[in-house]
Design an enzyme around this catalytic site. Structure first.
Site, PDB file in Angstrom:
ATOM      1  N   SER A  23     -25.029  11.908  12.742  1.00  0.00           N
ATOM      2  CA  SER A  23     -23.747  11.486  11.946  1.00  0.00           C
ATOM      3  C   SER A  23     -23.948  12.110  10.410  1.00  0.00           C
ATOM      4  O   SER A  23     -25.012  12.934  10.169  1.00  0.00           O
ATOM      5  CB  SER A  23     -24.063  10.024  11.691  1.00  0.00           C
ATOM      6  OG  SER A  23     -24.910   9.472  10.674  1.00  0.00           O
ATOM      7  N   LYS A  95     -33.572   0.821   6.754  1.00  0.00           N
ATOM      8  CA  LYS A  95     -32.979  -0.470   7.188  1.00  0.00           C
ATOM      9  C   LYS A  95     -32.770  -0.144   8.823  1.00  0.00           C
ATOM     10  O   LYS A  95     -32.677  -1.271   9.239  1.00  0.00           O
ATOM     11  CB  LYS A  95     -31.669  -0.738   6.456  1.00  0.00           C
ATOM     12  CG  LYS A  95     -30.608   0.079   6.918  1.00  0.00           C
ATOM     13  CD  LYS A  95     -29.376  -0.530   6.119  1.00  0.00           C
ATOM     14  CE  LYS A  95     -28.125   0.006   6.373  1.00  0.00           C
ATOM     15  NZ  LYS A  95     -26.877  -0.357   5.635  1.00  0.00           N
ATOM     16  N   ASP A  96     -32.937   0.895   9.579  1.00  0.00           N
ATOM     17  CA  ASP A  96     -32.865   1.174  10.705  1.00  0.00           C
ATOM     18  C   ASP A  96     -33.939   0.847  11.483  1.00  0.00           C
ATOM     19  O   ASP A  96     -34.154   0.791  12.752  1.00  0.00           O
ATOM     20  CB  ASP A  96     -31.946   2.340  11.313  1.00  0.00           C
ATOM     21  CG  ASP A  96     -30.644   2.519  10.774  1.00  0.00           C
ATOM     22  OD1 ASP A  96     -29.918   1.266  10.679  1.00  0.00           O
ATOM     23  OD2 ASP A  96     -29.967   3.555  10.704  1.00  0.00           O
ATOM     24  N   ARG A 143     -25.909  -9.873   8.786  1.00  0.00           N
ATOM     25  CA  ARG A 143     -26.142 -10.268   7.482  1.00  0.00           C
ATOM     26  C   ARG A 143     -24.721 -10.300   6.707  1.00  0.00           C
ATOM     27  O   ARG A 143     -24.589 -11.304   6.159  1.00  0.00           O
ATOM     28  CB  ARG A 143     -27.326  -9.462   6.706  1.00  0.00           C
ATOM     29  CG  ARG A 143     -27.280  -9.482   5.236  1.00  0.00           C
ATOM     30  CD  ARG A 143     -28.314  -8.440   4.660  1.00  0.00           C
ATOM     31  NE  ARG A 143     -27.633  -7.085   4.722  1.00  0.00           N
ATOM     32  CZ  ARG A 143     -26.802  -6.555   4.191  1.00  0.00           C
ATOM     33  NH1 ARG A 143     -26.547  -7.454   2.868  1.00  0.00           N
ATOM     34  NH2 ARG A 143     -26.582  -5.633   4.024  1.00  0.00           N
ATOM     35  N   ARG A 144     -24.367  -8.922   6.776  1.00  0.00           N
ATOM     36  CA  ARG A 144     -22.938  -9.106   6.039  1.00  0.00           C
ATOM     37  C   ARG A 144     -21.977 -10.001   6.454  1.00  0.00           C
ATOM     38  O   ARG A 144     -21.208 -10.477   5.628  1.00  0.00           O
ATOM     39  CB  ARG A 144     -22.219  -7.508   6.025  1.00  0.00           C
ATOM     40  CG  ARG A 144     -23.229  -6.600   5.270  1.00  0.00           C
ATOM     41  CD  ARG A 144     -22.834  -5.230   5.490  1.00  0.00           C
ATOM     42  NE  ARG A 144     -23.295  -4.012   4.812  1.00  0.00           N
ATOM     43  CZ  ARG A 144     -23.625  -2.611   4.929  1.00  0.00           C
ATOM     44  NH1 ARG A 144     -23.038  -2.405   6.240  1.00  0.00           N
ATOM     45  NH2 ARG A 144     -24.313  -2.020   4.268  1.00  0.00           N
ATOM     46  N   ARG A 161     -17.959  -1.357  14.593  1.00  0.00           N
ATOM     47  CA  ARG A 161     -19.206  -0.354  15.017  1.00  0.00           C
ATOM     48  C   ARG A 161     -18.752   0.920  14.626  1.00  0.00           C
ATOM     49  O   ARG A 161     -17.447   1.321  14.287  1.00  0.00           O
ATOM     50  CB  ARG A 161     -19.695  -0.547  16.250  1.00  0.00           C
ATOM     51  CG  ARG A 161     -20.375  -1.625  16.908  1.00  0.00           C
ATOM     52  CD  ARG A 161     -21.781  -1.920  16.291  1.00  0.00           C
ATOM     53  NE  ARG A 161     -22.458  -0.475  16.375  1.00  0.00           N
ATOM     54  CZ  ARG A 161     -23.041   0.146  17.696  1.00  0.00           C
ATOM     55  NH1 ARG A 161     -22.944  -0.710  18.516  1.00  0.00           N
ATOM     56  NH2 ARG A 161     -23.619   1.170  17.746  1.00  0.00           N
ATOM     57  N   ARG A 167     -15.678   4.162  10.552  1.00  0.00           N
ATOM     58  CA  ARG A 167     -15.202   2.775  10.036  1.00  0.00           C
ATOM     59  C   ARG A 167     -14.011   2.849   8.932  1.00  0.00           C
ATOM     60  O   ARG A 167     -13.215   2.126   8.918  1.00  0.00           O
ATOM     61  CB  ARG A 167     -16.314   2.077   9.451  1.00  0.00           C
ATOM     62  CG  ARG A 167     -17.150   1.189  10.608  1.00  0.00           C
ATOM     63  CD  ARG A 167     -18.508   0.624   9.911  1.00  0.00           C
ATOM     64  NE  ARG A 167     -19.582   1.448  10.043  1.00  0.00           N
ATOM     65  CZ  ARG A 167     -20.644   1.130   9.032  1.00  0.00           C
ATOM     66  NH1 ARG A 167     -20.617  -0.074   8.780  1.00  0.00           N
ATOM     67  NH2 ARG A 167     -21.665   1.798   9.128  1.00  0.00           N
ATOM     68  N   CYS A 254     -31.691  -6.811  14.248  1.00  0.00           N
ATOM     69  CA  CYS A 254     -30.433  -6.836  14.258  1.00  0.00           C
ATOM     70  C   CYS A 254     -29.628  -8.251  14.986  1.00  0.00           C
ATOM     71  O   CYS A 254     -28.516  -8.209  14.901  1.00  0.00           O
ATOM     72  CB  CYS A 254     -29.522  -5.962  14.800  1.00  0.00           C
ATOM     73  SG  CYS A 254     -29.727  -4.106  13.897  1.00  0.00           S
TER      74      CYS A 254
END
Length: 318
Positions: A23, A95-96, A143-144, A161, A167, A254
């Protein structure tokens, strides 16, 4: 006889192969690591090769991460390259990273941390408070989603996703009224201007590791880790050790809505943690502090305390 590429730790001068997802954000982060390392060693950036690795998390976009395996989907193929010697180091969004790594691999450290806050990108209203009742918020993060449901139970939250550009394109097409992104990622993409609201840490605490870029290597790569030390940040390492111990104590993945954030100053680490029911209907929070030498123990004990408070079944879906 010409030497072959092995797991040798004799890497003090040779070029390196840096593994990353493909990405734009992942590539930007890999280029940051390469640029810093090249500058520290006084060599051209092109000395080190960036190798793009396709991961299952990038390929499977039609289902939530919680349904297809969690965080490891963004790391497994890259870690396989580290283990077989085709890659020397890997660059990840911290965070991944799962709390348990494959045998033979280690998180060598982190670049200095960026802003950890989340942002709202609103199409029909600029702030979370101003979104009309029934507005649709898209996010791939449990979480969000749980935080939105906690703060605004009158909103609809849907799975959303894709990478940052995907997004934002979906938002522009009107598929949702708003989405949530990490400010750090937008800054690294020179796209912070798309944020319509920066969410406060009190109302919207971050994911464990948010804002930090992690560098992973083999555990036997001692000379390489010495090379990398010049670009890695000690305070970020202490903060992430605390946060990841908290996550590990909660069996976080996750599949569970968990927030955690540690800061380091004056020899102390201060930690704030939060767990939420998936529907946002209940929360448990903790704030603790300890000397930096006790960072891991602090995070682990905070996670154990919240787990005990919540009781069995707290994270079960409704």
């Amino acid at each position: 006889m010409q030497s072959t590429r092995t797991h040798s730790t004799d890497v003090q001068t040779r070029p390196l192969r840096i593994g990353t997802r493909g990405s734009r954000l992942a590539l930007a982060q890999a280029h940051m690591v390469r640029a810093l390392l090249a500058a520290a060693e006084g060599v051209p950036e092109e000395t080190h090769e960036i190798v793009v690795v396709s991961t299952a998390g990038d390929r499977i976009l039609d289902r939530p991460l919680s349904e297809i395996g969690g965080k490891g989907l963004f790391t497994e193929e890259i870690e396989a390259g580290l283990l077989d010697g085709t890659l020397d180091l890997a660059v990840h969004s911290a965070k991944d990273m799962p709390t348990k790594l494959p045998d033979g691999l280690i998180l060598t450290g982190y670049l200095p941390r960026e802003d950890v806050r989340d942002v709202l990108v609103g199409r029909t209203a600029p702030t979370l408070a101003e979104l009309p009742a029934g507005a649709v918020v898209g996010t791939a993060s449990l979480r969000r989603g749980a935080l939105v449901r906690h703060l605004r139970p009158d909103l609809s939250v849907v799975s959303f996703r894709g990478n940052v550009q995907t997004r934002l394109a979906k938002l522009e097409r009107g598929e949702v009224d708003a989405t949530l992104l990490a400010l750090a990622g937008l800054k690294r993409l020179d796209a912070a201007h798309v944020a319509t609201e920066i969410l406060s840490l009190d109302d919207f605490p971050p994911a464990v590791g948010q804002g930090a870029i992690a560098v992973e290597t083999r555990t036997d790569a001692t000379a390489l880790r010495a090379r990398l030390a010049a670009i890695l940040d000690d305070n970020t390492a202490v903060a992430l050790a605390c946060e990841r111990a908290f996550l590990d104590a909660l069996d976080g993945s996750c599949r569970t809505p968990i927030a955690g954030h540690a800061t380091v100053a004056d020899g102390q680490v201060a930690f704030s943690g939060l767990i939420l029911r998936p529907d946002g209907s209940a929360t448990h929070a903790i704030r603790v502090e300890a000397p930096i030498a006790d960072a891991v123990a602090l995070g682990a004990s905070a996670g154990a305390e919240l787990k005990a408070r919540a009781g069995a079944g707290f994270f079960d879906p409704d």
